[in-house]
Design an enzyme around this catalytic site. Sequence first.
Site, short mmCIF file in Angstrom:
data_model
loop_
_atom_site.label_atom_id
_atom_site.label_comp_id
_atom_site.label_asym_id
_atom_site.label_seq_id
_atom_site.Cartn_x
_atom_site.Cartn_y
_atom_site.Cartn_z
N HIS A 31 27.78 -49.06 54.89
CA HIS A 31 26.70 -48.14 54.55
C HIS A 31 25.71 -48.91 53.67
O HIS A 31 26.11 -49.57 52.70
CB HIS A 31 27.27 -46.93 53.82
N ASN B 290 18.28 -46.72 51.55
CA ASN B 290 19.49 -45.96 51.85
C ASN B 290 19.11 -44.77 52.73
O ASN B 290 18.46 -43.84 52.26
CB ASN B 290 20.13 -45.50 50.53
N CYS C 43 26.87 -39.69 53.28
CA CYS C 43 26.64 -41.04 53.83
C CYS C 43 27.82 -41.55 54.65
O CYS C 43 27.71 -42.58 55.31
CB CYS C 43 26.32 -42.01 52.70
N1 COA Z 1 12.94 -48.50 37.37
C1 COA Z 1 13.00 -48.97 36.12
N2 COA Z 1 13.94 -48.58 35.23
C2 COA Z 1 14.85 -47.67 35.67
C3 COA Z 1 14.83 -47.14 36.97
C4 COA Z 1 13.82 -47.59 37.82
N3 COA Z 1 13.71 -47.15 39.10
N4 COA Z 1 15.86 -46.28 37.09
C5 COA Z 1 16.50 -46.26 35.92
N5 COA Z 1 15.89 -47.10 35.05
C6 COA Z 1 16.23 -47.38 33.66
C7 COA Z 1 17.02 -46.27 33.02
O1 COA Z 1 16.16 -45.26 32.53
C8 COA Z 1 17.73 -46.99 31.94
O2 COA Z 1 16.84 -47.19 30.87
P1 COA Z 1 17.34 -47.07 29.36
O3 COA Z 1 18.38 -48.15 29.19
O4 COA Z 1 16.09 -47.31 28.60
O5 COA Z 1 17.90 -45.69 29.23
C9 COA Z 1 18.02 -48.35 32.54
O6 COA Z 1 17.12 -48.52 33.63
C10 COA Z 1 19.45 -48.47 33.07
O7 COA Z 1 19.74 -47.29 33.83
P2 COA Z 1 21.04 -47.15 34.70
O8 COA Z 1 20.98 -45.87 35.45
O9 COA Z 1 22.23 -47.39 33.85
O10 COA Z 1 20.81 -48.39 35.69
P3 COA Z 1 21.84 -49.15 36.59
O11 COA Z 1 21.89 -50.56 36.20
O12 COA Z 1 23.14 -48.41 36.71
O13 COA Z 1 21.11 -49.07 38.00
C11 COA Z 1 21.18 -47.80 40.03
C12 COA Z 1 20.80 -47.81 38.56
C13 COA Z 1 20.84 -46.42 40.60
C14 COA Z 1 20.37 -48.86 40.75
C15 COA Z 1 22.69 -48.12 40.14
O14 COA Z 1 23.43 -47.29 39.27
C16 COA Z 1 23.21 -47.89 41.55
O15 COA Z 1 22.81 -48.56 42.46
N6 COA Z 1 24.15 -46.96 41.71
C17 COA Z 1 24.67 -46.61 43.02
C18 COA Z 1 23.72 -45.68 43.66
C19 COA Z 1 23.96 -45.47 45.12
O16 COA Z 1 24.10 -46.41 45.84
N7 COA Z 1 23.97 -44.21 45.52
C20 COA Z 1 24.10 -43.80 46.86
C21 COA Z 1 25.50 -43.80 47.30
S1 COA Z 1 25.62 -43.19 48.90
#
Ligand code: COA
Length: 385
Positions: free
Chosen positions: A257, A287, A113
Site C-alpha cells: 500500500h 496515498n 486501505c
Molecule cells: N508540513 C509542515 N509541518 C508539519 C506538517 C506539514 N504538512 N504536518 C505536521 N507538521 C508539523 C507538526 O505540526 C509538528 O510540529 P510541532 O513539532 O511544532 O508541533 C511537526 O511537524 C511534527 O509532527 P508529527 O505529526 O509528529 O510529524 P511526523 O514526523 O510524525 O510526520 C506524518 C507526520 C503524517 C508524515 C507521519 O506521522 C506519517 O507518515 N504517519 C503515517 C501516516 C499514514 O501513512 N497514514 C495512512 C495510513 S493508510
Amino acid sequence: MKYAHIVGWGAYLPEKVLTNDDLARMVQTSDEWIFTRTGIRERRIAGEQETTATLAFEAAARAIQVADLHPSQIDLIIVATSTPEYVFPATASQVQDYLGAVRAGAFDLAAACSGFVYGLDMAAQAIATGSIHTAVVIGAETLSRVLDWEDRGTCILFGDGAGAVALKGSSVPGGLLSSTLRSDGSGADLLTLPAVYHNPVPMLGPEYLRNGHDKNTIAMNGRQVFRFASKVVADSIAVVVKKAGLEMEDIDLIVPHQANSRIVESAAKRLKLPKEKFFLNVHRAGNTSAASIPLALCDAIAADKLKPDDNVVFVGFGGGLTWAAAVVKWQVTPPEVSFVDREWRRARYIYARGRSRLRKFGRKIGARLLGSPIPDARLRDADKK
Ligand code: COA
C-alpha cells in the site's frame, strides 16, 4: 480445484495534478517537508464531473480489455472504497451498469486501505470453490472530497485514483497462493472518516470531538499509524510467504500500500530485505487508499518489473485498523491491444449506457401503465378505506 489467476489490470488517474508546492500555497508546509517524511511529490485530484464510480469504471474497462473478456462474461464485481457516492446503491452496481456486465453480481467492500487485498481474497476464494469463474476487483477513491484542506497533517498525504484487476479460474496451478486478512478494532480511533448519516460520538467518545474531529473528514494520529503500519507490513508479508510454502528469497516483488515510503523502508529493514524489492509510486500518486496497490501494480508492469512465474506479494494496511497480504504467482505477459479493439470496446460502453437509459425509461412507462404491483384487490380496497 480451481486457481484464481490475475489475467488483466488497469489504472486510472485523474488529469489534475496537485504538487507539494501547490499545497504549500494552501497550508503551512513545504515540498521538502512532505517529500522527506512521506516520499510524495504530487497527487491527482478528480475533476468536477468525475466520481468514484467513473474512476472505477475506467480502471475496470482497461482491466477487462487486457484480460480480453466481454463484459457479459464477468460474474462478480467488487469495489473496495472508503469514498462511495452513496451507501447504496453500491459503487460496484454503478460500475456493473456502466460496463454492461449484465450477468455480474456487485458489491462494495469497506476495509479502508486494505480493501483491495480483502477484495482480491474474496474473489479468488469464490473462484477456487467454483461458485464463480471470473471477477473484477477494483480499488477506487475520491479522497480529495473528504479531506480537511486546513489540516496539514492529513491533506498532504492523500490523492484520487482507481486501479483494477480481472481474475479468472484455471486448472493451471498458480494465481493466488496464500493470504491473510486481519483487523484490530481497538485502534479504530487512530484513522477515521465519520459517515455523514450518524454521529461518531458513541464509538469514539467526547474527547474525539474536543480534538476538533467534528467534521466528516479524515482524521489521523500519524505517529501511531506509522508505528502500527511498519510492524504489520513486515509481519503479514512473513505470514503469507510461509503460508504459500515459500522462502523470502522466492519473492520477486512486493507491491505495498502506497502510504509513505518511510513505512516501506522501515518494513524492509525489519524483514532484512533490500528496499528495491518493494515497488513504490507514492511520489506521483500519493496515498490513494484502496486504489493504491492496483495502481502501483500497473506501474510495476509498465516498468517491466514482473515476468511469468514471478511471485509477487501485495500488502495493505489502514483504518479499522485493518491489514492484509497475499502472494500471487504471476503468469501473464501484457498483450498487445490494437486501436480497433480499444475503440470497439468504447463503442460497447456507449451502447451499455444507452441500454441502461432504455431500461430506466421502460420502468417508468411500466409503472404508469400497470399501477400498483400489489395483486390482491382486497388490499387495494382496504387502502382506499
Ligand atoms: N508540513 C509542515 N509541518 C508539519 C506538517 C506539514 N504538512 N504536518 C505536521 N507538521 C508539523 C507538526 O505540526 C509538528 O510540529 P510541532 O513539532 O511544532 O508541533 C511537526 O511537524 C511534527 O509532527 P508529527 O505529526 O509528529 O510529524 P511526523 O514526523 O510524525 O510526520 C506524518 C507526520 C503524517 C508524515 C507521519 O506521522 C506519517 O507518515 N504517519 C503515517 C501516516 C499514514 O501513512 N497514514 C495512512 C495510513 S493508510
